[in-house]
Design a protein around this motif. Structure first.
Motif, PDB file in Angstrom:
ATOM      1  N   TYR A  70       9.433   3.430   3.862  1.00 62.87           N
ATOM      2  CA  TYR A  70       8.905   2.662   4.986  1.00 62.87           C
ATOM      3  C   TYR A  70       9.089   1.163   4.773  1.00 62.87           C
ATOM      4  O   TYR A  70       8.729   0.377   5.628  1.00 62.87           O
ATOM      5  N   ASN A  99       0.777  -1.245   0.000  1.00 65.56           N
ATOM      6  CA  ASN A  99       0.000   0.000   0.000  1.00 65.56           C
ATOM      7  C   ASN A  99       0.807   1.293   0.000  1.00 65.56           C
ATOM      8  O   ASN A  99       0.238   2.360  -0.253  1.00 65.56           O
ATOM      9  N   CYS A 100       2.075   1.255   0.332  1.00 66.52           N
ATOM     10  CA  CYS A 100       2.805   2.496   0.585  1.00 66.52           C
ATOM     11  C   CYS A 100       4.066   2.677  -0.250  1.00 66.52           C
ATOM     12  O   CYS A 100       4.394   3.794  -0.647  1.00 66.52           O
ATOM     13  N   LYS A 152      -2.425   7.964   0.107  1.00 69.08           N
ATOM     14  CA  LYS A 152      -2.888   9.171  -0.583  1.00 69.08           C
ATOM     15  C   LYS A 152      -3.690   8.779  -1.821  1.00 69.08           C
ATOM     16  O   LYS A 152      -3.291   7.912  -2.573  1.00 69.08           O
ATOM     17  N   CYS A 175       4.858   4.892  -3.457  1.00 65.82           N
ATOM     18  CA  CYS A 175       5.135   6.329  -3.332  1.00 65.82           C
ATOM     19  C   CYS A 175       6.274   6.615  -2.340  1.00 65.82           C
ATOM     20  O   CYS A 175       6.990   7.580  -2.499  1.00 65.82           O
ATOM     21  N   HIS A 176       6.397   5.777  -1.329  1.00 70.40           N
ATOM     22  CA  HIS A 176       7.397   6.030  -0.277  1.00 70.40           C
ATOM     23  C   HIS A 176       8.585   5.105  -0.442  1.00 70.40           C
ATOM     24  O   HIS A 176       8.776   4.172   0.323  1.00 70.40           O
ATOM     25  N   MET A 225      -3.638   8.551   4.426  1.00 69.40           N
ATOM     26  CA  MET A 225      -2.789   7.666   3.631  1.00 69.40           C
ATOM     27  C   MET A 225      -3.441   6.294   3.582  1.00 69.40           C
ATOM     28  O   MET A 225      -4.047   5.897   4.567  1.00 69.40           O
TER      29      MET A 225
HETATM   30  C1  HEC Z   1      -0.151   7.652  -4.147  1.00 69.95           C
HETATM   31  C2  HEC Z   1       1.048   7.933  -3.403  1.00 69.95           C
HETATM   32  C3  HEC Z   1       1.111   7.587  -1.920  1.00 69.95           C
HETATM   33  C4  HEC Z   1       0.771   6.395  -1.313  1.00 69.95           C
HETATM   34  C5  HEC Z   1       0.251   5.128  -1.955  1.00 69.95           C
HETATM   35  C6  HEC Z   1       1.053   6.588   0.094  1.00 69.95           C
HETATM   36  N1  HEC Z   1       1.545   7.834   0.316  1.00 69.95           N
HETATM   37 FE1  HEC Z   1       2.096   8.634   2.132  1.00 69.95          FE
HETATM   38  N2  HEC Z   1       2.497  10.404   1.235  1.00 69.95           N
HETATM   39  C7  HEC Z   1       2.402  10.668  -0.119  1.00 69.95           C
HETATM   40  C8  HEC Z   1       2.729  12.073  -0.348  1.00 69.95           C
HETATM   41  C9  HEC Z   1       2.756  12.750  -1.715  1.00 69.95           C
HETATM   42  C10 HEC Z   1       3.003  12.641   0.919  1.00 69.95           C
HETATM   43  C11 HEC Z   1       3.404  14.098   1.234  1.00 69.95           C
HETATM   44  C12 HEC Z   1       2.294  14.806   1.960  1.00 69.95           C
HETATM   45  C13 HEC Z   1       1.037  14.903   1.140  1.00 69.95           C
HETATM   46  O1  HEC Z   1       1.085  15.243  -0.059  1.00 69.95           O
HETATM   47  O2  HEC Z   1      -0.045  14.634   1.700  1.00 69.95           O
HETATM   48  C14 HEC Z   1       2.864  11.565   1.890  1.00 69.95           C
HETATM   49  C15 HEC Z   1       3.057  11.713   3.258  1.00 69.95           C
HETATM   50  C16 HEC Z   1       3.045  10.688   4.180  1.00 69.95           C
HETATM   51  C17 HEC Z   1       3.415  10.802   5.561  1.00 69.95           C
HETATM   52  C18 HEC Z   1       3.880  12.076   6.233  1.00 69.95           C
HETATM   53  C19 HEC Z   1       5.400  12.142   6.254  1.00 69.95           C
HETATM   54  C20 HEC Z   1       6.000  12.263   4.898  1.00 69.95           C
HETATM   55  O3  HEC Z   1       6.653  11.292   4.433  1.00 69.95           O
HETATM   56  O4  HEC Z   1       5.853  13.329   4.238  1.00 69.95           O
HETATM   57  C21 HEC Z   1       3.286   9.580   6.120  1.00 69.95           C
HETATM   58  C22 HEC Z   1       3.597   9.171   7.550  1.00 69.95           C
HETATM   59  C23 HEC Z   1       2.799   8.689   5.091  1.00 69.95           C
HETATM   60  N3  HEC Z   1       2.678   9.381   3.925  1.00 69.95           N
HETATM   61  C24 HEC Z   1       2.528   7.355   5.274  1.00 69.95           C
HETATM   62  C25 HEC Z   1       2.013   6.520   4.308  1.00 69.95           C
HETATM   63  C26 HEC Z   1       1.648   5.134   4.545  1.00 69.95           C
HETATM   64  C27 HEC Z   1       1.808   4.403   5.859  1.00 69.95           C
HETATM   65  C28 HEC Z   1       1.157   4.656   3.365  1.00 69.95           C
HETATM   66  C29 HEC Z   1       0.586   3.276   3.102  1.00 69.95           C
HETATM   67  C30 HEC Z   1      -0.506   2.851   3.937  1.00 69.95           C
HETATM   68  C31 HEC Z   1       1.235   5.724   2.383  1.00 69.95           C
HETATM   69  N4  HEC Z   1       1.751   6.833   2.997  1.00 69.95           N
HETATM   70  C32 HEC Z   1       0.854   5.604   1.060  1.00 69.95           C
HETATM   71  C33 HEC Z   1       2.067   9.770  -1.095  1.00 69.95           C
HETATM   72  C34 HEC Z   1       1.610   8.485  -0.891  1.00 69.95           C
END
Ligand code: HEC
Length: 117
Positions: free
Chosen positions: A69, A52-53, A93, A56-57, A91
């Motif tokens: 992560y 799931n994460c 997102k 992007c991460h 998230m």
């Molecule tokens: C489609 C892309 C995408 C996915 C999939 C995604 N994220 Fe993110 N995430 C982002 C973006 C872009 C940001 C930067 C802040 C924002 O735009 O909201 C972010 C920010 C975060 C942050 C805040 C700290 C930081 O890194 O900026 C956390 C914690 C986080 N995500 C956790 C998760 C987790 C846990 C998952 C899976 C369950 C996840 N995200 C899945 C795109 C994604």
């Protein structure tokens, strides 16, 4: 000539010391709680994050500019933020909120990480 001999004696020890795994580097003390968090991460949470994460991460080139992560040290450092983000539905997102079962895994990991130290 003698000096060279002593150097050769030291070689195996030098190699032994340089062997360390990346994921343990940032954590100074490896205690029982750390091992519990690590095992939970590897056995239970990591697959949820991979699915799931990580798309992007995934590190310095990630869309979020955040941490990967998929790596234990980053996950430990972000345990609370990760839980808050998935629990609020922020998230993944642009994706559906995770199931309660998966959110509970983030919560359990956060609790295990809180217990370290
Ligand atoms: C489609 C892309 C995408 C996915 C999939 C995604 N994220 Fe993110 N995430 C982002 C973006 C872009 C940001 C930067 C802040 C924002 O735009 O909201 C972010 C920010 C975060 C942050 C805040 C700290 C930081 O890194 O900026 C956390 C914690 C986080 N995500 C956790 C998760 C987790 C846990 C998952 C899976 C369950 C996840 N995200 C899945 C795109 C994604």
């Amino acid at each position: 000539m003698k000096k060279v001999f002593y150097l050769l004696l030291l070689l195996p020890f030098m190699f032994a010391c340089s062997e360390s795994s990346d994921e343990d580097e940032m954590v100074p003390e490896v205690n029982e709680e750390y091992i519990a968090a690590k095992n939970y991460y590897n056995n239970t949470l990591k697959s949820v994050i991979t699915t799931n994460c990580v798309s992007c991460h995934e590190g310095y080139h990630s869309r979020s500019n955040g941490s990967n992560y998929g790596e234990l040290t980053n996950a430990i450092n972000s345990a609370t933020t990760m839980y808050n983000q998935v629990n609020s539905g922020n998230m993944p997102k642009d994706g559906d909120k995770l199931s309660q079962t998966d959110i509970a895994k983030f919560e359990e990991f956060k609790n295990l990480v809180d217990a370290i130290e």
